[in-house]
Design a protein around this motif. Structure first.
Motif, PDB file in Angstrom:
ATOM      1  N   ILE A 282       0.838  -1.205   0.000  1.00  0.00           N
ATOM      2  CA  ILE A 282       0.000   0.000   0.000  1.00  0.00           C
ATOM      3  C   ILE A 282       0.870   1.251   0.000  1.00  0.00           C
ATOM      4  O   ILE A 282       0.591   2.226  -0.718  1.00  0.00           O
ATOM      5  N   ILE A 283       1.957   1.228   0.785  1.00  0.00           N
ATOM      6  CA  ILE A 283       2.880   2.366   0.822  1.00  0.00           C
ATOM      7  C   ILE A 283       3.512   2.589  -0.554  1.00  0.00           C
ATOM      8  O   ILE A 283       3.591   3.720  -1.042  1.00  0.00           O
ATOM      9  N   VAL A 284       3.956   1.502  -1.190  1.00  0.00           N
ATOM     10  CA  VAL A 284       4.528   1.605  -2.532  1.00  0.00           C
ATOM     11  C   VAL A 284       3.514   2.207  -3.497  1.00  0.00           C
ATOM     12  O   VAL A 284       3.838   3.086  -4.308  1.00  0.00           O
ATOM     13  N   CYS A 285       2.270   1.751  -3.407  1.00  0.00           N
ATOM     14  CA  CYS A 285       1.216   2.261  -4.289  1.00  0.00           C
ATOM     15  C   CYS A 285       0.938   3.745  -4.045  1.00  0.00           C
ATOM     16  O   CYS A 285       0.643   4.487  -4.988  1.00  0.00           O
ATOM     17  N   LEU A 286       1.031   4.175  -2.793  1.00  0.00           N
ATOM     18  CA  LEU A 286       0.817   5.596  -2.489  1.00  0.00           C
ATOM     19  C   LEU A 286       1.897   6.463  -3.146  1.00  0.00           C
ATOM     20  O   LEU A 286       1.593   7.511  -3.736  1.00  0.00           O
ATOM     21  N   PHE A 287       3.150   6.034  -3.055  1.00  0.00           N
ATOM     22  CA  PHE A 287       4.220   6.783  -3.711  1.00  0.00           C
ATOM     23  C   PHE A 287       4.021   6.797  -5.222  1.00  0.00           C
ATOM     24  O   PHE A 287       4.183   7.847  -5.868  1.00  0.00           O
ATOM     25  N   ALA A 288       3.679   5.643  -5.779  1.00  0.00           N
ATOM     26  CA  ALA A 288       3.448   5.576  -7.223  1.00  0.00           C
ATOM     27  C   ALA A 288       2.262   6.451  -7.628  1.00  0.00           C
ATOM     28  O   ALA A 288       2.297   7.122  -8.666  1.00  0.00           O
ATOM     29  N   PHE A 289       1.224   6.460  -6.800  1.00  0.00           N
ATOM     30  CA  PHE A 289       0.042   7.271  -7.101  1.00  0.00           C
ATOM     31  C   PHE A 289       0.393   8.753  -7.165  1.00  0.00           C
ATOM     32  O   PHE A 289      -0.039   9.467  -8.083  1.00  0.00           O
ATOM     33  N   VAL A 290       1.168   9.227  -6.175  1.00  0.00           N
ATOM     34  CA  VAL A 290       1.536  10.647  -6.145  1.00  0.00           C
ATOM     35  C   VAL A 290       2.271  11.033  -7.429  1.00  0.00           C
ATOM     36  O   VAL A 290       1.971  12.058  -8.059  1.00  0.00           O
ATOM     37  N   VAL A 291       3.221  10.194  -7.849  1.00  0.00           N
ATOM     38  CA  VAL A 291       4.003  10.495  -9.046  1.00  0.00           C
ATOM     39  C   VAL A 291       3.133  10.444 -10.302  1.00  0.00           C
ATOM     40  O   VAL A 291       3.126  11.386 -11.113  1.00  0.00           O
ATOM     41  N   LEU A 292       2.389   9.362 -10.473  1.00  0.00           N
ATOM     42  CA  LEU A 292       1.593   9.196 -11.695  1.00  0.00           C
ATOM     43  C   LEU A 292       0.446  10.199 -11.757  1.00  0.00           C
ATOM     44  O   LEU A 292       0.120  10.722 -12.829  1.00  0.00           O
ATOM     45  N   ARG A 293      -0.168  10.479 -10.619  1.00  0.00           N
ATOM     46  CA  ARG A 293      -1.254  11.457 -10.588  1.00  0.00           C
ATOM     47  C   ARG A 293      -0.725  12.843 -10.945  1.00  0.00           C
ATOM     48  O   ARG A 293      -1.358  13.580 -11.710  1.00  0.00           O
ATOM     49  N   GLY A 294       0.432  13.195 -10.394  1.00  0.00           N
ATOM     50  CA  GLY A 294       1.014  14.493 -10.707  1.00  0.00           C
ATOM     51  C   GLY A 294       1.350  14.627 -12.182  1.00  0.00           C
ATOM     52  O   GLY A 294       1.093  15.666 -12.805  1.00  0.00           O
ATOM     53  N   LEU A 295       1.905  13.563 -12.768  1.00  0.00           N
ATOM     54  CA  LEU A 295       2.229  13.596 -14.194  1.00  0.00           C
ATOM     55  C   LEU A 295       0.975  13.670 -15.051  1.00  0.00           C
ATOM     56  O   LEU A 295       0.970  14.323 -16.108  1.00  0.00           O
ATOM     57  N   SER A 296      -0.103  13.018 -14.605  1.00  0.00           N
ATOM     58  CA  SER A 296      -1.339  13.054 -15.388  1.00  0.00           C
ATOM     59  C   SER A 296      -1.937  14.451 -15.429  1.00  0.00           C
ATOM     60  O   SER A 296      -2.630  14.810 -16.390  1.00  0.00           O
ATOM     61  N   ARG A 297      -1.656  15.250 -14.415  1.00  0.00           N
ATOM     62  CA  ARG A 297      -2.218  16.603 -14.360  1.00  0.00           C
ATOM     63  C   ARG A 297      -1.551  17.543 -15.369  1.00  0.00           C
ATOM     64  O   ARG A 297      -2.078  18.618 -15.653  1.00  0.00           O
ATOM     65  N   ILE A 298      -0.383  17.181 -15.880  1.00  0.00           N
ATOM     66  CA  ILE A 298       0.315  18.067 -16.815  1.00  0.00           C
ATOM     67  C   ILE A 298       0.312  17.519 -18.240  1.00  0.00           C
ATOM     68  O   ILE A 298       1.024  18.043 -19.102  1.00  0.00           O
ATOM     69  N   ARG A 299      -0.494  16.503 -18.505  1.00  0.00           N
ATOM     70  CA  ARG A 299      -0.510  15.917 -19.844  1.00  0.00           C
ATOM     71  C   ARG A 299      -0.904  16.929 -20.908  1.00  0.00           C
ATOM     72  O   ARG A 299      -0.364  16.924 -22.012  1.00  0.00           O
ATOM     73  N   GLN A 300      -1.868  17.776 -20.607  1.00  0.00           N
ATOM     74  CA  GLN A 300      -2.350  18.755 -21.574  1.00  0.00           C
ATOM     75  C   GLN A 300      -1.945  20.184 -21.198  1.00  0.00           C
ATOM     76  O   GLN A 300      -2.541  21.146 -21.679  1.00  0.00           O
ATOM     77  N   GLU A 301      -0.924  20.296 -20.368  1.00  0.00           N
ATOM     78  CA  GLU A 301      -0.455  21.609 -19.938  1.00  0.00           C
ATOM     79  C   GLU A 301       0.305  22.289 -21.077  1.00  0.00           C
ATOM     80  O   GLU A 301       1.142  21.670 -21.748  1.00  0.00           O
ATOM     81  N   ASN A 302       0.023  23.553 -21.309  1.00  0.00           N
ATOM     82  CA  ASN A 302       0.670  24.303 -22.384  1.00  0.00           C
ATOM     83  C   ASN A 302       1.893  25.092 -21.920  1.00  0.00           C
ATOM     84  O   ASN A 302       2.672  25.549 -22.755  1.00  0.00           O
ATOM     85  N   ASP A 303       2.048  25.275 -20.622  1.00  0.00           N
ATOM     86  CA  ASP A 303       3.170  26.031 -20.081  1.00  0.00           C
ATOM     87  C   ASP A 303       4.353  25.088 -19.862  1.00  0.00           C
ATOM     88  O   ASP A 303       4.317  24.220 -18.984  1.00  0.00           O
ATOM     89  N   LEU A 304       5.401  25.251 -20.675  1.00  0.00           N
ATOM     90  CA  LEU A 304       6.558  24.358 -20.586  1.00  0.00           C
ATOM     91  C   LEU A 304       7.214  24.433 -19.221  1.00  0.00           C
ATOM     92  O   LEU A 304       7.694  23.415 -18.698  1.00  0.00           O
ATOM     93  N   PHE A 305       7.244  25.614 -18.619  1.00  0.00           N
ATOM     94  CA  PHE A 305       7.833  25.751 -17.284  1.00  0.00           C
ATOM     95  C   PHE A 305       7.125  24.851 -16.284  1.00  0.00           C
ATOM     96  O   PHE A 305       7.767  24.143 -15.499  1.00  0.00           O
TER      97      PHE A 305
END
Length: 371
Positions: A282-305
């Protein structure tokens, strides 16, 4: 005032634009860390002739400060994040330059410095600031043809790597290098230079093996367990075996009594013995979730910064987590690296919280498209 979408207060706008799922995942990691440090630190305190809950009380203070820092950072707009990162990076670099002369030596390394009676590890605070600054430099390089972005990025990286190597802190140097390379690759660095960086990194690792005796000992011990001291690794693996699937129960772990760093580098072993493999998963999944969820939020982001900064911050978070847990189960050579939010620590906890606060701020919906 009701907390609905018509609420235009600072908190109301924050609540409806922040990634609440990632925020809750981070809060859950903080809560788990509080529990694990309470379970794993009393034996260490006893060996050091300290009060049983000495590390527990200090860790709660660090977690509270970290939580406040994370929430404060998550309220800020990208331009404020960038400005604070510049200030934090400059201050950290100055302190890192002073560490070899004024630093406190611990386990053969000079990584800490005392300021007004408080021990600080400047390199921990440098990490999230470096990720944001690199993102800004790479974004400016794409926006302005007259800006020598790659040269500036290489120069700052070499400065940071040099200051880390002389401490020495090879593990953090590797983490920073991987993060830096990921950001440059996402910014459009040609594949040729990516391969060059990979080759140079491999060469640097070989160099570290021959230059730094402690690096050689750890790698030799990992490749040939009979060749060196693997006491903590052996006890860590024994803790996981004792815990099984469901664990021995809170406070019932026995192996933690014999692991010198059970509250820091091997906190994952404490989780394995007392709460079992299922909770560890569960701990491993929580760390993976934070990373993957954060990356999913910038999939359609237009600001390169924003894209590069979030990618860099999450790369640091993920790499540090993987290394710590991998060492605990003998997948990697031993490396003194804390498990984010779960291990006891002052500078590391607060710095990680600052980095995750930056990530939450940059992934708020108002900066990109609605998800």
């Amino acid at each position: 005032m009701p907390l609905d979408r018509t609420n235009t207060s600072i908190f109301g706008r924050w609540w409806w634009t922040i990634d609440r799922l990632n925020l809750f995942a981070l809060l859950l990691l903080i809560a788990i860390g509080s529990i694990l440090v309470t379970a794993g630190s009393p034996p260490v305190a006893k060996r050091l002739d300290l009060p049983a809950f000495y590390f527990v009380h200090r860790h709660e203070v660090f977690l509270l400060l970290g939580l406040i820092a994370m929430l404060f950072m998550s309220l800020l707009p990208p331009v404020a994040i960038r400005r604070l990162a510049v200030v934090g990076f400059c201050a950290s670099i100055v302190l890192m330059m002073l560490v070899p002369f004024m630093g406190v030596q611990t386990k053969g390394a000079h990584r800490w410095i005392d300021l007004a009676g408080i021990s600080i590890q400047p390199s921990e605070f440098m990490k999230p600031c470096f990720a944001v600054i690199m993102a800004w430099i790479c974004a400016e390089n794409q926006r302005r043809v007259d800006f020598p972005g790659y040269l500036v990025a290489v120069g700052l990286y070499l400065l940071v790597a040099f200051l880390l190597v002389i401490q020495p802190d090879i593990g953090m140097t590797l983490t920073i290098t991987v993060m830096w390379a990921i950001q440059l690759f996402l910014a459009g660095l040609p594949f040729f230079w990516v391969f060059v960086m990979i080759a140079l990194t491999i060469a640097a690792l070989f160099g570290a093996y021959h230059i730094f005796p402690h690096v050689a000992r750890r790698i030799d011990s990992f490749l040939d367990p009979a060749a060196g001291d693997n006491y903590q690794i052996g006890r860590s693996l024994e803790a996981f075996r004792n815990g099984g699937l469901l664990g021995r129960g809170p406070g019932e772990g026995e192996i933690k009594q014999f692991i010198p760093d059970s509250h820091t580098d091997f906190i994952f072993a404490v989780a394995g013995e007392e709460f079992g493999a299922i909770v560890c998963l569960i701990i491993v999944c929580l760390f993976a979730f934070v990373v993957l969820r954060g990356l999913s939020r910038i999939r359609q982001e237009n600001d390169l910064f924003v894209v590069l900064a979030v990618a860099g911050l999450l790369a640091q978070f993920g790499i540090q987590s993987v290394i710590n847990m991998g060492v605990a189960v003998n997948l990697f050579p031993a490396k003194g690296m804390t498990l984010p939010f779960l291990s006891y620590g002052g500078s590391s906890v607060i710095a990680i919280a600052l980095g995750m606060g930056m990530m939450l701020a940059l992934t708020r919906r108002r900066y990109g498209q609605q998800h």
